[in-house]
Design an enzyme around this catalytic site. Structure first.
Site, PDB file in Angstrom:
ATOM      1  N   LYS A  26       0.839  -1.206   0.000  1.00 51.23           N
ATOM      2  CA  LYS A  26       0.000   0.000   0.000  1.00 51.23           C
ATOM      3  C   LYS A  26       0.875   1.257   0.000  1.00 51.23           C
ATOM      4  CE  LYS A  26      -3.883  -2.420   2.090  1.00 51.23           C
ATOM      5  NZ  LYS A  26      -4.687  -2.766   3.272  1.00 51.23           N
ATOM      6  N   GLN A  59      -4.744  -1.531   9.414  1.00 52.45           N
ATOM      7  CA  GLN A  59      -4.715  -2.867   8.822  1.00 52.45           C
ATOM      8  C   GLN A  59      -5.299  -3.878   9.805  1.00 52.45           C
ATOM      9  OE1 GLN A  59      -3.799  -3.400   5.675  1.00 52.45           O
ATOM     10  NE2 GLN A  59      -4.072  -5.615   5.765  1.00 52.45           N
ATOM     11  N   ASP A  87     -11.133   2.894   3.830  1.00 52.58           N
ATOM     12  CA  ASP A  87     -11.492   1.470   3.803  1.00 52.58           C
ATOM     13  C   ASP A  87     -13.003   1.278   3.642  1.00 52.58           C
ATOM     14  OD1 ASP A  87      -9.557  -0.535   3.907  1.00 52.58           O
ATOM     15  OD2 ASP A  87      -9.146  -0.221   6.041  1.00 52.58           O
TER      16      ASP A  87
HETATM   17  N1  GUN Z   1      -7.087  -6.788   6.037  1.00 53.18           N
HETATM   18  C1  GUN Z   1      -7.420  -7.522   4.957  1.00 53.18           C
HETATM   19  N2  GUN Z   1      -8.021  -6.746   4.019  1.00 53.18           N
HETATM   20  C2  GUN Z   1      -8.043  -5.497   4.529  1.00 53.18           C
HETATM   21  C3  GUN Z   1      -8.518  -4.259   4.026  1.00 53.18           C
HETATM   22  O1  GUN Z   1      -9.060  -4.137   2.915  1.00 53.18           O
HETATM   23  N3  GUN Z   1      -8.359  -3.190   4.848  1.00 53.18           N
HETATM   24  C4  GUN Z   1      -7.793  -3.293   6.082  1.00 53.18           C
HETATM   25  N4  GUN Z   1      -7.712  -2.200   6.825  1.00 53.18           N
HETATM   26  N5  GUN Z   1      -7.349  -4.430   6.572  1.00 53.18           N
HETATM   27  C5  GUN Z   1      -7.467  -5.523   5.796  1.00 53.18           C
END
Ligand code: GUN
Length: 299
Positions: free
Chosen positions: A53, A97, A120
């Site tokens: 990311k 995350q 998100d």
């Molecule tokens: N863990 C797995 N997929 C995601 C996501 O799309 N966003 C976040 N914040 N954590 C994750």
């Protein structure tokens, strides 16, 4: 011939438009969007996602702020960091995350993220807006799947879709997006009866259960479109790297599906591209600027 849906290619075209929009935003408004990503602990898979990311954020021309906290971090400490990020004008998007360590209630953390920075799409206000069809942030993985489906099938009106998995991150928002596009939607889960037979009636199958290669050839209707959200790390290969497999038995399902996403290279790259899009959108929305309409061809 089965079409392999190339998420890498489609996400590259989407990210190119995002990078162009960011160049204009800088030139015309002197704004550089910023994304803050918070990782608590050292889960190896999360570490890889957070790193990707950050790389994608910088590549798009945005500022990336990474906050790596020790596994012992308390919920209070994490909430204090979110409060600071909410008040930081350089930060347009905030993402924590998941998963987080057991002492932290993930939803309690999401609940304090400023909904206008919730890239998100997990905050109750954004989840609720999706439910009622109002403007807001849509969770990145389902948004990415929706873009792939539009690219592959065009108008989805009248199609029967089944989503295997009822998570807040993927299954439920995916159902809302498909309903908005006039699909008839079934949400299946671990207690669903005759899952194979229900799948075999669907024109669209979205597999998001987290079980390696669970979806088999005889679950799929001839010509159906199969979107595989699963990323399962299997034992290491000769090179010592974990092999990634999806929730769909790709080789055998490819023999019957009309179109299918590979793992890796299908949904994964779209998730990151959608996070970039949501961050750009956050930067524009916060300042009452219109997001360029070049994105209409994707969304
Ligand atoms: N863990 C797995 N997929 C995601 C996501 O799309 N966003 C976040 N914040 N954590 C994750």
């Amino acid at each position: 011939m089965t079409k392999i849906i190339d998420g890498k290619l489609i996400s590259a075209a989407f990210k190119e438009k995002i990078a162009e929009a960011i160049i204009s935003l800088k030139a015309e408004q002197n704004i550089t969007p910023g994304l803050a990503v918070v990782l608590v602990g050292a889960d190896p898979a999360s570490d890889v996602y957070v790193r990707s990311k950050g790389v994608a954020t910088k590549k798009a021309g945005m500022n990336s702020y990474e906050h790596r906290l020790p596994a012992e971090t308390t919920e209070e400490e994490l909430l204090a960091l979110i409060e600071n990020l909410n008040n930081d004008d350089a930060v347009d998007g905030i993402l924590v995350q998941s998963p987080v360590p057991d002492q932290i209630n993930y939803q309690a953390v999401v609940d304090v993220i400023d909904p206008n920075k919730d890239v998100d799409g997990f905050h109750p206000i954004n989840a609720g807006n999706l439910l009622i069809g109002s403007q807001g942030f849509v969770a990145c993985t389902p948004l990415g799947c929706s873009i792939l489906l539009k690219h592959t099938l065009g108008d989805l009106t009248g199609l029967d879709a089944i989503i295997i998995g009822r998570s807040t991150i993927v299954g439920k928002p995916m159902a809302m997006l498909l309903l908005q596009q006039n699909c008839t939607v079934t949400i299946a889960h671990s207690r669903t009866k005759d899952l194979d037979k229900k799948c075999a009636q669907a024109d669209i199958v979205v597999a998001a259960v987290g079980r390696p290669e669970m979806v088999k050839k005889d679950w799929i209707k001839q010509g159906a479109t199969v979107i595989d959200v699963g990323i399962n790390r299997m034992g290491s290969t000769e090179t010592g790297k974990a092999k990634l497999v999806g929730d769909v038995a790709f080789e055998e399902v490819s023999e019957i599906a009309g179109a299918i996403t590979p793992v890796p290279g299908g949904v994964g790259p779209m998730t990151i591209a959608c996070l970039m899009y949501n961050t750009l959108k956050a930067a524009c929305d916060r300042r009452d600027l219109d997001i360029p309409d070049v994105f209409d061809e994707f969304l």
